[in-house]
Design a protein around this motif. Structure first.
Motif, PDB file in Angstrom:
ATOM      1  N   PRO A 252      41.822 -91.994  29.221  1.00 32.31           N
ATOM      2  CA  PRO A 252      40.678 -91.171  28.084  1.00 32.31           C
ATOM      3  C   PRO A 252      42.125 -91.074  27.180  1.00 32.31           C
ATOM      4  CG  PRO A 252      41.289 -89.967  30.436  1.00 32.31           C
ATOM      5  CD  PRO A 252      42.014 -91.443  30.607  1.00 32.31           C
TER       6      PRO A 252
ATOM      7  N   ALA B 114      37.646 -93.534  27.816  1.00 29.96           N
ATOM      8  CA  ALA B 114      36.798 -92.712  28.599  1.00 29.96           C
ATOM      9  C   ALA B 114      36.150 -91.313  27.901  1.00 29.96           C
ATOM     10  CB  ALA B 114      37.511 -92.142  30.451  1.00 29.96           C
ATOM     11  N   VAL B 115      35.217 -91.782  27.095  1.00 27.42           N
ATOM     12  CA  VAL B 115      34.554 -90.631  26.461  1.00 27.42           C
ATOM     13  C   VAL B 115      34.281 -88.934  26.562  1.00 27.42           C
ATOM     14  CG1 VAL B 115      32.594 -90.132  24.925  1.00 27.42           C
ATOM     15  CG2 VAL B 115      33.926 -92.100  25.226  1.00 27.42           C
ATOM     16  N   PRO B 116      35.832 -88.331  26.870  1.00 22.33           N
ATOM     17  CA  PRO B 116      35.374 -86.983  27.005  1.00 22.33           C
ATOM     18  C   PRO B 116      34.202 -85.974  26.943  1.00 22.33           C
ATOM     19  CG  PRO B 116      36.848 -86.919  24.608  1.00 22.33           C
ATOM     20  CD  PRO B 116      36.330 -88.375  25.189  1.00 22.33           C
ATOM     21  N   PRO B 117      33.822 -85.017  26.414  1.00 20.14           N
ATOM     22  CA  PRO B 117      32.683 -84.373  26.113  1.00 20.14           C
ATOM     23  C   PRO B 117      32.273 -83.614  24.628  1.00 20.14           C
ATOM     24  CG  PRO B 117      33.083 -83.350  28.512  1.00 20.14           C
ATOM     25  CD  PRO B 117      34.533 -84.088  27.957  1.00 20.14           C
TER      26      PRO B 117
ATOM     27  N   VAL C 267      33.361 -85.858  21.224  1.00 20.49           N
ATOM     28  CA  VAL C 267      34.104 -86.093  19.989  1.00 20.49           C
ATOM     29  C   VAL C 267      33.922 -85.578  18.936  1.00 20.49           C
ATOM     30  CG1 VAL C 267      34.655 -88.879  19.058  1.00 20.49           C
ATOM     31  CG2 VAL C 267      33.538 -88.146  21.271  1.00 20.49           C
TER      32      VAL C 267
ATOM     33  N   ARG D  27      29.173 -91.899  26.909  1.00 14.81           N
ATOM     34  CA  ARG D  27      28.643 -90.341  27.952  1.00 14.81           C
ATOM     35  C   ARG D  27      27.169 -89.778  27.029  1.00 14.81           C
ATOM     36  NH1 ARG D  27      32.854 -87.321  30.449  1.00 14.81           N
ATOM     37  NH2 ARG D  27      31.812 -84.873  30.967  1.00 14.81           N
TER      38      ARG D  27
ATOM     39  N   VAL E 240      27.451 -86.110  25.760  1.00 16.22           N
ATOM     40  CA  VAL E 240      28.473 -85.848  24.593  1.00 16.22           C
ATOM     41  C   VAL E 240      28.007 -85.001  23.182  1.00 16.22           C
ATOM     42  CG1 VAL E 240      27.890 -88.181  22.706  1.00 16.22           C
ATOM     43  CG2 VAL E 240      29.962 -87.163  22.599  1.00 16.22           C
TER      44      VAL E 240
ATOM     45  N   GLN F 207      39.485 -78.130  26.269  1.00 16.13           N
ATOM     46  CA  GLN F 207      39.468 -79.096  26.773  1.00 16.13           C
ATOM     47  C   GLN F 207      39.140 -80.268  25.451  1.00 16.13           C
ATOM     48  OE1 GLN F 207      35.528 -80.602  28.258  1.00 16.13           O
ATOM     49  NE2 GLN F 207      36.278 -81.558  30.536  1.00 16.13           N
TER      50      GLN F 207
ATOM     51  N   PRO G 216      39.370 -82.428  23.085  1.00 13.68           N
ATOM     52  CA  PRO G 216      38.535 -84.252  22.521  1.00 13.68           C
ATOM     53  C   PRO G 216      38.713 -85.540  22.028  1.00 13.68           C
ATOM     54  CG  PRO G 216      39.230 -82.658  20.456  1.00 13.68           C
ATOM     55  CD  PRO G 216      39.430 -81.589  21.770  1.00 13.68           C
ATOM     56  N   LEU G 217      38.199 -86.327  21.662  1.00 11.49           N
ATOM     57  CA  LEU G 217      38.767 -87.145  20.991  1.00 11.49           C
ATOM     58  C   LEU G 217      38.931 -87.621  19.780  1.00 11.49           C
ATOM     59  CD1 LEU G 217      39.719 -90.437  21.466  1.00 11.49           C
ATOM     60  CD2 LEU G 217      36.527 -90.121  21.324  1.00 11.49           C
TER      61      LEU G 217
ATOM     62  N   ARG H 102      46.945 -93.282  22.472  1.00  8.74           N
ATOM     63  CA  ARG H 102      47.084 -92.924  23.351  1.00  8.74           C
ATOM     64  C   ARG H 102      47.516 -91.649  23.461  1.00  8.74           C
ATOM     65  NH1 ARG H 102      43.142 -95.204  26.800  1.00  8.74           N
ATOM     66  NH2 ARG H 102      42.557 -97.069  27.041  1.00  8.74           N
TER      67      ARG H 102
END
Length: 270
Positions: free
Chosen positions: A38, A64-67, A69, A139, A142, A173, A175-176, A270
């Motif tokens: 992440p 590691a792409v989150p849900p 962005v 992902r 995404v 949650q 995001p990126l 990070r």
């Protein structure tokens, strides 16, 4: 019927045929990176894949792409709202549709000063579209929040970043955050390095004000200075302490012409 932004630069910036695009992405991203984890933020270039795709892929491969962005990009054409948010519907690429996360988009509209809903402003802009195939490959489900910026003062960007960080700290949650920018444009390799390296130093130090001032004072033709400044201001508010350089390069590595290049950087936070 939900609005869907059709792909603008498929066939020019990246392959329009799904099988060709998938083959390119598989070549660049197929091998899992042991360092994939992440991340809070990314800075990646948005030129044609033949020129900057590998530099962008080197950073994407480590994340590691989150849900969700949040995409921050420059408005090259200068049309529409100064901070134009695509707040509903989705975007289409040769790999299929990408949905907008409408809940987070609505919260950004409500809480980040200066942001306005203006999907039409995104119709002619490429800087965020070229990010999507990378994200879809890593992902497939995404969702995105695309925000495109014109010129803003440093004070305004710092205020926007504080507000966005405050929102994301409360979001269920995280995001990126992904900012898209190329570096120096149409200068020699020597000039590009002289102009870009001080900016990259500020980038990795998470120095939003320093980066903004360096770009303007040295007249560096970094097209994404406003979204990158906003990214750094937001990351600082989220507690990030710095970044790591993934790769720096230029178009001359592909064309062989080092007399007039566009330079690119990818960096990870990070």
């Amino acid at each position: 019927m939900p609005q869907v932004r059709q792909a603008l630069v498929a066939g020019s910036f990246y392959p329009a045929e799904p099988y060709r695009l998938q083959a390119w992405l598989q070549q660049q991203l197929a091998v899992p990176s042991s360092s994939a984890a992440p991340a809070l933020g990314l800075v990646v270039p948005h030129a044609g894949y033949v020129y900057s795709g590998a530099i962008a892929a080197a950073a994407f491969a480590q994340v590691a792409v989150p849900p969700v962005v949040v995409l921050l990009g420059p408005n090259h054409r200068g049309r529409g709202a100064p901070a134009a948010l695509y707040d509903q519907g989705g975007w289409q690429t040769p790999l299929g549709p990408v949905a907008v996360d409408e809940a987070l988009a609505a919260a950004v509209l409500a809480e980040v000063p200066g942001v306005a809903a203006d999907p039409a402003a995104h119709a002619g802009e490429h800087s965020l579209e070229v990010m999507l195939p990378f994200l879809q490959w890593l992902r497939p489900d995404v969702r995105i929040v695309p925000l495109m910026l014109q010129a803003w003062s440093l004070a305004d960007l710092l205020t926007m970043g504080q507000a966005l960080a405050s929102l994301l700290q409360r979001w269920p949650q995280p995001p990126l955050l992904l900012a898209s920018s190329d570096m120096s444009h149409y200068v020699t390799v020597t000039a590009a390095r002289a102009q870009d390296l001080p900016v990259i130093e500020r980038l990795l130090a998470l120095d939003a004000a320093g980066l903004y001032r360096q770009v303007h004072q040295a007249r560096v033709s970094m097209c994404g200075v406003y979204p990158v400044t906003l990214l750094l201001a937001t990351l600082a508010g989220l507690g990030c302490r710095g970044g790591e350089l993934v790769r720096y390069g230029h178009s001359g590595e592909v064309t062989g012409d080092e007399g007039s290049v566009v330079a690119y950087v990818s960096a990870l936070f990070r």
